[in-house]
Scaffold this motif. Structure first.
Motif, PDB file in Angstrom:
ATOM      1  N   GLY A 278       0.786  -1.218   0.000  1.00  0.00           N
ATOM      2  CA  GLY A 278       0.000   0.000   0.000  1.00  0.00           C
ATOM      3  C   GLY A 278       0.817   1.266   0.000  1.00  0.00           C
ATOM      4  O   GLY A 278       0.262   2.357   0.066  1.00  0.00           O
ATOM      5  N   ASP A 279       2.129   1.143  -0.082  1.00  0.00           N
ATOM      6  CA  ASP A 279       2.997   2.325  -0.071  1.00  0.00           C
ATOM      7  C   ASP A 279       3.060   3.009  -1.426  1.00  0.00           C
ATOM      8  O   ASP A 279       3.467   4.164  -1.521  1.00  0.00           O
ATOM      9  N   ARG A 280       2.674   2.301  -2.479  1.00  0.00           N
ATOM     10  CA  ARG A 280       2.771   2.845  -3.833  1.00  0.00           C
ATOM     11  C   ARG A 280       1.500   2.465  -4.593  1.00  0.00           C
ATOM     12  O   ARG A 280       1.492   1.527  -5.391  1.00  0.00           O
ATOM     13  N   PRO A 281       0.420   3.203  -4.384  1.00  0.00           N
ATOM     14  CA  PRO A 281      -0.853   2.810  -4.993  1.00  0.00           C
ATOM     15  C   PRO A 281      -0.945   3.076  -6.496  1.00  0.00           C
ATOM     16  O   PRO A 281      -1.880   2.613  -7.147  1.00  0.00           O
ATOM     17  N   ASP A 282       0.019   3.776  -7.082  1.00  0.00           N
ATOM     18  CA  ASP A 282      -0.065   4.137  -8.495  1.00  0.00           C
ATOM     19  C   ASP A 282       0.551   3.098  -9.431  1.00  0.00           C
ATOM     20  O   ASP A 282       0.569   3.290 -10.643  1.00  0.00           O
ATOM     21  N   LEU A 283       1.010   1.985  -8.908  1.00  0.00           N
ATOM     22  CA  LEU A 283       1.619   0.956  -9.750  1.00  0.00           C
ATOM     23  C   LEU A 283       0.532   0.163 -10.472  1.00  0.00           C
ATOM     24  O   LEU A 283      -0.480  -0.204  -9.884  1.00  0.00           O
ATOM     25  N   ASP A 284       0.760  -0.089 -11.745  1.00  0.00           N
ATOM     26  CA  ASP A 284      -0.180  -0.858 -12.554  1.00  0.00           C
ATOM     27  C   ASP A 284      -0.126  -2.334 -12.146  1.00  0.00           C
ATOM     28  O   ASP A 284       0.961  -2.912 -12.085  1.00  0.00           O
TER      29      ASP A 284
END
Length: 156
Positions: free
Chosen positions: A65-71
């Motif tokens: 949940g630290d990088r929600p913009d990853l596809d």
């Protein structure tokens, strides 16, 4: 896709080492000397392991949940890349170990000793690539979905 088993990778490495040693001995008996690993191969393996680990770390951050913009498709591709890295590391480790085993009886000859050293270091780098592949596969493992087990009381 299922995670790669260490036993499978070990079998691949041992099989490639055995077949490679037989082929290298056959070639040398006919006067064809195959060179060992080069230092640039070691550097390439270390660089590749670093890139796979970097991609896996991004997926790990996404799943935490630290990088929600990853596809999510990138996560699946990273898993496939990690699996390929694990198998590539096992294959190359077998190839380099075959080179080491071939020259082992002739370590008193300087060029053969150099082949043994560079191929041995390359084998370690290849094992490192396989380990990184396994670790990144673990990074890409999604947590099981939280399912409702149906034990809630149904209102009447």
């Amino acid at each position: 896709m299922r995670r790669t088993r260490v036993r499978t990778l070990a079998a691949v490495a041992v099989g490639v080492a055995a077949v490679g040693l037989l082929l290298l001995r056959l070639l040398e008996s006919r006067g064809i000397f195959v060179p060992g690993a080069a230092w640039v191969e070691v550097a390439a393996l270390v660089l590749l392991a670093g890139l796979v680990l970097w991609a896996g770390w991004a997926v790990r951050s996404y799943l935490r949940g630290d990088r929600p913009d990853l596809d999510p498709l990138r996560a699946a591709r990273t898993f496939a890349m990690a699996k390929a890295a694990a198998y590539t590391g096992a294959l190359l480790a077998g190839r380099y170990v075959a080179s080491v085993l071939l020259v082992l009886p002739q370590l008193d000859v300087e060029p053969r000793r150099e082949v043994a050293v560079t191929s041995g270091v390359a084998a370690l780098a290849a094992v490192g690539l396989a380990v990184v592949g396994l670790v990144v596969e673990k990074f890409c493992e999604a947590p099981p979905p939280e399912e409702d087990d149906g034990t809630e009381a149904v209102p009447s």
